[in-house]
Motif scaffolding. Sequence first.
Motif, mmCIF file in Angstrom:
data_model
loop_
_atom_site.group_PDB
_atom_site.id
_atom_site.type_symbol
_atom_site.label_atom_id
_atom_site.label_comp_id
_atom_site.label_asym_id
_atom_site.label_seq_id
_atom_site.Cartn_x
_atom_site.Cartn_y
_atom_site.Cartn_z
ATOM 1 N N LEU A 1 10.579 -0.011 -1.778
ATOM 2 C CA LEU A 1 11.589 1.041 -1.743
ATOM 3 C C LEU A 1 12.144 1.188 -3.157
ATOM 4 O O LEU A 1 13.029 0.447 -3.584
ATOM 5 N N SER A 2 11.589 2.144 -3.902
ATOM 6 C CA SER A 2 11.991 2.358 -5.286
ATOM 7 C C SER A 2 13.202 3.282 -5.335
ATOM 8 O O SER A 2 13.185 4.374 -4.769
ATOM 9 N N ARG B 1 0.815 -1.210 0.000
ATOM 10 C CA ARG B 1 0.000 0.000 0.000
ATOM 11 C C ARG B 1 0.848 1.259 0.000
ATOM 12 O O ARG B 1 0.312 2.365 -0.047
ATOM 13 N N VAL B 2 2.196 1.115 0.056
ATOM 14 C CA VAL B 2 3.040 2.306 0.077
ATOM 15 C C VAL B 2 4.327 2.063 -0.705
ATOM 16 O O VAL B 2 4.966 1.018 -0.577
ATOM 17 N N VAL B 3 4.685 3.045 -1.549
ATOM 18 C CA VAL B 3 5.926 3.037 -2.317
ATOM 19 C C VAL B 3 6.727 4.267 -1.924
ATOM 20 O O VAL B 3 6.217 5.392 -1.989
ATOM 21 N N LEU B 4 7.971 4.055 -1.513
ATOM 22 C CA LEU B 4 8.840 5.154 -1.084
ATOM 23 C C LEU B 4 9.906 5.402 -2.144
ATOM 24 O O LEU B 4 10.458 4.457 -2.716
ATOM 25 N N LEU C 1 8.854 -3.838 9.778
ATOM 26 C CA LEU C 1 8.136 -3.722 8.509
ATOM 27 C C LEU C 1 9.002 -4.318 7.408
ATOM 28 O O LEU C 1 10.156 -3.923 7.234
ATOM 29 N N ALA C 2 8.485 -5.269 6.667
ATOM 30 C CA ALA C 2 9.241 -5.879 5.575
ATOM 31 C C ALA C 2 9.396 -4.882 4.432
ATOM 32 O O ALA C 2 8.497 -4.087 4.154
ATOM 33 N N VAL C 3 10.546 -4.949 3.744
ATOM 34 C CA VAL C 3 10.883 -3.995 2.687
ATOM 35 C C VAL C 3 11.284 -4.741 1.421
ATOM 36 O O VAL C 3 12.066 -5.699 1.473
ATOM 37 N N CYS C 4 10.755 -4.280 0.293
ATOM 38 C CA CYS C 4 11.128 -4.834 -1.006
ATOM 39 C C CYS C 4 11.853 -3.761 -1.812
ATOM 40 O O CYS C 4 11.226 -2.834 -2.317
ATOM 41 N N PRO C 5 13.185 -3.849 -1.957
ATOM 42 C CA PRO C 5 13.912 -2.888 -2.802
ATOM 43 C C PRO C 5 13.560 -3.117 -4.270
ATOM 44 O O PRO C 5 13.389 -4.261 -4.708
ATOM 45 N N GLN C 6 13.474 -2.032 -5.027
ATOM 46 C CA GLN C 6 13.090 -2.167 -6.437
ATOM 47 C C GLN C 6 13.855 -1.176 -7.298
ATOM 48 O O GLN C 6 13.975 -0.002 -6.968
ATOM 49 N N GLY C 7 14.386 -1.676 -8.412
ATOM 50 C CA GLY C 7 15.051 -0.822 -9.388
ATOM 51 C C GLY C 7 14.132 -0.550 -10.555
ATOM 52 O O GLY C 7 13.051 0.017 -10.410
#
Length: 511
Positions: free
Chosen positions: A139-140, A92-95, A115-121
Motif C-alpha cells: 500500500l504505497s 504481485r500488487v501495489v496499490l 490479505l496481509a498489507v505492507c504500508p510503504q512511504g
Amino acid sequence: MFLLRSMPLKASLSQKNVLPNLCRRLASSHREIPALTKERYPVKRGQYSEVTDRDVTKFESILGGSSRVLTQAEDTQGYNIDYLGSVRGYSRVVLKPKSTEEVADIMKYCNERKLAVCPQGGNTGLVGGSVPVFDEVVLSLQLMDKIEQIDEYSGILVCQSGCVLGTLEEKVNEKGLVMPLDLGAKGSCHIGGNVSTNAGGLRLVRYGNLHGSVLGVEAVTAEGRVMDLMSNFKKDNTGYHLKHLFIGSEGTLGIITKLSIFCPTASKSVNVAFLGLESYDAVKNTFLAAKRGLGEILSSCEMIDEASLESSTYHFNLQSPIEKYPFYMLIETSGSNMAHDEEKLTNFLESSMENGLVLDGTVTNEPTKMRNIWKLRELIADSLINDGYCFKYDISLPLDNFYDIVLAVRDRVGPLATKVTGYGHIGDSNLHLNVSCAKFTPEIYKLLEPFVYEYTSNVRGSVSAEHGIGFLKTKYLKYSKRPESLMLMQQMKQLMDPNGILNPYKVLPQV
C-alpha cells in the motif's frame, strides 16, 4: 584561525535537496538484486490468503481503474526491495490510494479476505520495515501528498502522510517556519514514514523527538476504521493520547494518512562549524563544552570518524574544508541575533582550541558553504554502500562507550570487512555503526549478530535509536525491552489487528 562572516541566510531548499536525493537514487540503482528475504533469513509465512485476479479487480474498483493498481513485475519490483538491498519480497500488487477513504476501503476488504498489507512511504528505511517479506499487498502512500494548511501564527502544518519531507521544509520556510525534523533522506522520505518510525534526525538536540512535535494524526486501522486523532493545539489534554500508539509503531497498529505537526519559527542566524579532533575523548569533551558554551543556540552536534569522511569525499568527489584528522565534529547554531551568536561561537571555539580539544576547523554562515559542509555528513550513508554491501546499525549508547563498539567490531570482523566506521548524532547519543563488505555472507553476518546487540545491551544502550525495528531487528527487541513490555505490545497488536494483517513480521518477534 576561525573566521565568521555575516551574510543573509537565503538558501534555496530545493537546490539543497537535489544532490543528496540524486546520489541516493544513483547509489541504490546500480547494486545487484538481493536474495529473497525468505531465503536469506529464517522466517515463516503466516496463514494469509494469496492475492487472486478477483482481488485485483476489487482493488481496481476501489481506486477507480487500473492506473493506480500495479501488477506487472517491472512495475512492482522497486516496491519489493529495500533501499539497502538487505531484503526482498515478492508482492504481485501495489496499490496507490489518494485519500483516507480509499485506504479505509482497501483495509476493510483486505481484513475480510485476510490479505496481509505492507504500508510503504518513500522506502528509505534501513531495517526492512517498508517492504514485503513475502507476498503482502503493498500500500504505497506516495500519491497522498496534499498540504492542507500551514498556519504561520500557530506554526502548525497539516498534511497528508505521503508528503516528501524536503518539500514540506521548503513550503514551511516560505512562511518563516522550519520543520522540526531534518534527515539526509529528506529529498525522498515521506513525513508519514518519519512519524511511523519516530525518526530522529539532525535537529533532535534542538527540537526533540516527534512524540513532542506531532500534535495529531489520522490513521486507518486494520479493520478499515478511520481514527480521527487530529489536533491543532499544543495543549489538548483530553484522555488517553492515542496518537502515540501510531507514532513509532511502524504501520503495525494502523496506517497514518494525515497529521498535524508543530513547526518552530525559523532562525535568523545560522552558523556551521566543521572541526578536526585527535581522539574520541576530545570529541566527548568538546560536546560538553558546546552544551555549556552555546546553550540555547546549539541546534546540531554531529561526530564523524576519519573513515566515514573519506568514504563520503571519495565516492561523491567532495572536498573537506580542513586537513585529515582522526575525528571531526559538525556543529550548527541557530538563533535570532547574529552578533550574539557569533560572539558565543567564537568564545567556545577559542576556548576549545586553547584547551587542546579542537586542532583545526572552519566556521561559516554563507549558505553555499554551509550546504557543502552538510553534504559531507548527509552523504556518508550512501557512500558506504558503494563498496558492495553494508551492514548498518543504529544504536543509542552512553557517551563514555559511544565509539568503543566501532573498535570492537573492527577487531571482530577483521579483513572480512572493507571498512568499519562510526558517525552520528553525538548530541543525542545516537551512533551509526557501519560495516562495509564486498557482499552479504553468512560468515560476517554471524560475527555481527547478535554480537552488536549484546554489546549494546551490556552497556545499557538501545538496539534502535531512530530507524525503528522493522523486520531486521525483531528478534533483538528483547535486548532493550523486558518480557512484560513485550507481552503488552503483543496484546495491543492483537486488540488493534486481530487478524495480524498490518505489516506482519515487523517490530514484534514471531510467536
